[in-house]
Scaffold this motif. Structure first.
Motif, PDB file in Angstrom:
ATOM      1  N   ASP A 174       0.944  -1.211   0.031  1.00 36.48           N
ATOM      2  CA  ASP A 174       0.078   0.039   0.134  1.00 36.48           C
ATOM      3  C   ASP A 174       0.599   1.253   0.060  1.00 36.48           C
ATOM      4  O   ASP A 174       0.469   2.412  -0.162  1.00 36.48           O
ATOM      5  CB  ASP A 174      -0.985   0.059   1.258  1.00 36.48           C
ATOM      6  CG  ASP A 174      -1.812  -0.970   1.054  1.00 36.48           C
ATOM      7  OD1 ASP A 174      -2.072  -1.631   2.328  1.00 36.48           O
ATOM      8  OD2 ASP A 174      -2.569  -1.380   0.056  1.00 36.48           O
ATOM      9  N   THR A 175       2.173   0.914  -0.021  1.00 38.09           N
ATOM     10  CA  THR A 175       3.172   2.275   0.318  1.00 38.09           C
ATOM     11  C   THR A 175       3.048   3.027  -1.292  1.00 38.09           C
ATOM     12  O   THR A 175       3.016   2.442  -2.332  1.00 38.09           O
ATOM     13  CB  THR A 175       4.494   1.856   0.297  1.00 38.09           C
ATOM     14  OG1 THR A 175       4.723   1.178   1.829  1.00 38.09           O
ATOM     15  CG2 THR A 175       5.472   2.925   0.510  1.00 38.09           C
ATOM     16  N   ALA A 176       2.731   4.255  -1.109  1.00 35.77           N
ATOM     17  CA  ALA A 176       2.392   5.092  -2.232  1.00 35.77           C
ATOM     18  C   ALA A 176       2.262   6.566  -2.179  1.00 35.77           C
ATOM     19  O   ALA A 176       1.991   6.901  -0.588  1.00 35.77           O
ATOM     20  CB  ALA A 176       1.371   4.569  -3.136  1.00 35.77           C
ATOM     21  N   VAL A 177       2.193   7.327  -2.847  1.00 36.98           N
ATOM     22  CA  VAL A 177       1.779   8.525  -2.619  1.00 36.98           C
ATOM     23  C   VAL A 177       0.261   8.729  -2.997  1.00 36.98           C
ATOM     24  O   VAL A 177      -0.026   8.267  -3.982  1.00 36.98           O
ATOM     25  CB  VAL A 177       2.364   9.676  -3.598  1.00 36.98           C
ATOM     26  CG1 VAL A 177       1.830  11.169  -3.304  1.00 36.98           C
ATOM     27  CG2 VAL A 177       3.790   9.831  -2.977  1.00 36.98           C
ATOM     28  N   TYR A 178      -0.579   9.243  -2.007  1.00 35.50           N
ATOM     29  CA  TYR A 178      -1.832   9.076  -2.192  1.00 35.50           C
ATOM     30  C   TYR A 178      -2.589  10.400  -2.683  1.00 35.50           C
ATOM     31  O   TYR A 178      -2.199  11.616  -2.053  1.00 35.50           O
ATOM     32  CB  TYR A 178      -2.737   8.505  -0.998  1.00 35.50           C
ATOM     33  CG  TYR A 178      -2.598   7.140  -0.915  1.00 35.50           C
ATOM     34  CD1 TYR A 178      -1.304   6.480  -0.637  1.00 35.50           C
ATOM     35  CD2 TYR A 178      -3.753   6.228  -1.008  1.00 35.50           C
ATOM     36  CE1 TYR A 178      -1.202   5.195  -0.395  1.00 35.50           C
ATOM     37  CE2 TYR A 178      -3.655   5.020  -0.824  1.00 35.50           C
ATOM     38  CZ  TYR A 178      -2.321   4.300  -0.617  1.00 35.50           C
ATOM     39  OH  TYR A 178      -2.386   2.972  -0.299  1.00 35.50           O
ATOM     40  N   TYR A 179      -3.377  10.666  -3.830  1.00 33.87           N
ATOM     41  CA  TYR A 179      -3.926  11.744  -4.345  1.00 33.87           C
ATOM     42  C   TYR A 179      -5.608  11.549  -4.178  1.00 33.87           C
ATOM     43  O   TYR A 179      -6.134  10.525  -4.541  1.00 33.87           O
ATOM     44  CB  TYR A 179      -3.536  11.863  -5.728  1.00 33.87           C
ATOM     45  CG  TYR A 179      -1.974  11.944  -5.847  1.00 33.87           C
ATOM     46  CD1 TYR A 179      -1.249  10.756  -6.342  1.00 33.87           C
ATOM     47  CD2 TYR A 179      -1.345  13.284  -5.975  1.00 33.87           C
ATOM     48  CE1 TYR A 179       0.027  10.921  -6.383  1.00 33.87           C
ATOM     49  CE2 TYR A 179      -0.036  13.131  -6.063  1.00 33.87           C
ATOM     50  CZ  TYR A 179       0.456  12.068  -6.384  1.00 33.87           C
ATOM     51  OH  TYR A 179       1.951  12.386  -6.584  1.00 33.87           O
ATOM     52  N   CYS A 180      -6.309  12.911  -4.054  1.00 27.15           N
ATOM     53  CA  CYS A 180      -7.390  12.844  -4.370  1.00 27.15           C
ATOM     54  C   CYS A 180      -7.904  13.560  -5.445  1.00 27.15           C
ATOM     55  O   CYS A 180      -6.882  14.619  -5.989  1.00 27.15           O
ATOM     56  CB  CYS A 180      -8.412  13.519  -3.027  1.00 27.15           C
ATOM     57  SG  CYS A 180      -7.850  14.899  -2.393  1.00 27.15           S
ATOM     58  N   ALA A 181      -8.939  13.371  -6.010  1.00 28.87           N
ATOM     59  CA  ALA A 181      -9.289  14.351  -7.351  1.00 28.87           C
ATOM     60  C   ALA A 181     -10.635  14.257  -7.395  1.00 28.87           C
ATOM     61  O   ALA A 181     -11.571  13.428  -6.867  1.00 28.87           O
ATOM     62  CB  ALA A 181      -8.754  13.524  -8.637  1.00 28.87           C
ATOM     63  N   THR A 182     -11.303  15.360  -8.150  1.00 31.42           N
ATOM     64  CA  THR A 182     -12.639  15.395  -8.342  1.00 31.42           C
ATOM     65  C   THR A 182     -13.358  15.356  -9.585  1.00 31.42           C
ATOM     66  O   THR A 182     -12.819  16.015 -10.634  1.00 31.42           O
ATOM     67  CB  THR A 182     -12.993  16.881  -7.370  1.00 31.42           C
ATOM     68  OG1 THR A 182     -14.517  16.834  -7.557  1.00 31.42           O
ATOM     69  CG2 THR A 182     -12.346  18.170  -8.168  1.00 31.42           C
ATOM     70  N   ASP A 183     -14.539  14.813  -9.866  1.00 32.12           N
ATOM     71  CA  ASP A 183     -15.257  14.848 -11.071  1.00 32.12           C
ATOM     72  C   ASP A 183     -16.761  15.018 -10.450  1.00 32.12           C
ATOM     73  O   ASP A 183     -17.006  15.066  -9.476  1.00 32.12           O
ATOM     74  CB  ASP A 183     -14.989  13.633 -11.559  1.00 32.12           C
ATOM     75  CG  ASP A 183     -15.495  13.700 -13.150  1.00 32.12           C
ATOM     76  OD1 ASP A 183     -15.494  12.350 -13.829  1.00 32.12           O
ATOM     77  OD2 ASP A 183     -15.924  14.559 -13.517  1.00 32.12           O
TER      78      ASP A 183
END
Length: 125
Positions: free
Chosen positions: A90-99
């Motif tokens: 699960d190691t990662a950079v996590y991003y949120c995004a909108t639509d």
């Protein structure tokens, strides 16, 4: 101006938990879907989860089903990603995004208009 700000990342041991937040400004979150993506070093950005605005649809990637939970608090204009039973993968950079909506193509990152800057999640002993 639309702005998404992620927070809550950090270093956690395998089996641990984290809760990520995505705070939105410049838009009314209750009218928009929010998705979480993640990108590990050397890998493509993958969809993790998406929560729709008004129709109640929620999607999860198979790799996180049963471990991650997405939720939203429209009064705070914030979406959360509760991550339990974390694994090294699960190691990662996590991003949120909108639509405007989560649909069948929710995990296609080209569908999203606005992105946060990302928050690092590291799962390691």
């Amino acid at each position: 101006q639309v702005q998404l700000v992620e927070s809550g990342g950090g270093l956690v041991q395998p089996g641990g938990s984290l809760r990520l937040s995505c705070a939105a400004s410049g838009l009314t979150l209750s009218y928009h879907a929010i998705a979480w993506f993640r990108q590990a070093p050397g890998k493509e950005r993958d969809g993790v989860s998406c929560i729709s605005s008004t129709d109640g649809y929620i999607y999860y990637a198979d790799s996180v089903k049963g471990r991650f939970t997405i939720s939203r608090d429209n009064t705070k204009n914030t979406v959360y990603l509760q991550m339990n039973s974390l694994k090294p993968e699960d190691t990662a950079v996590y991003y949120c995004a909108t639509d405007f909506t989560c649909g069948a193509s929710w995990s296609d990152d080209t569908e999203y208009d606005y992105w946060g800057q990302g928050t690092q999640v590291t799962v390691s002993s």
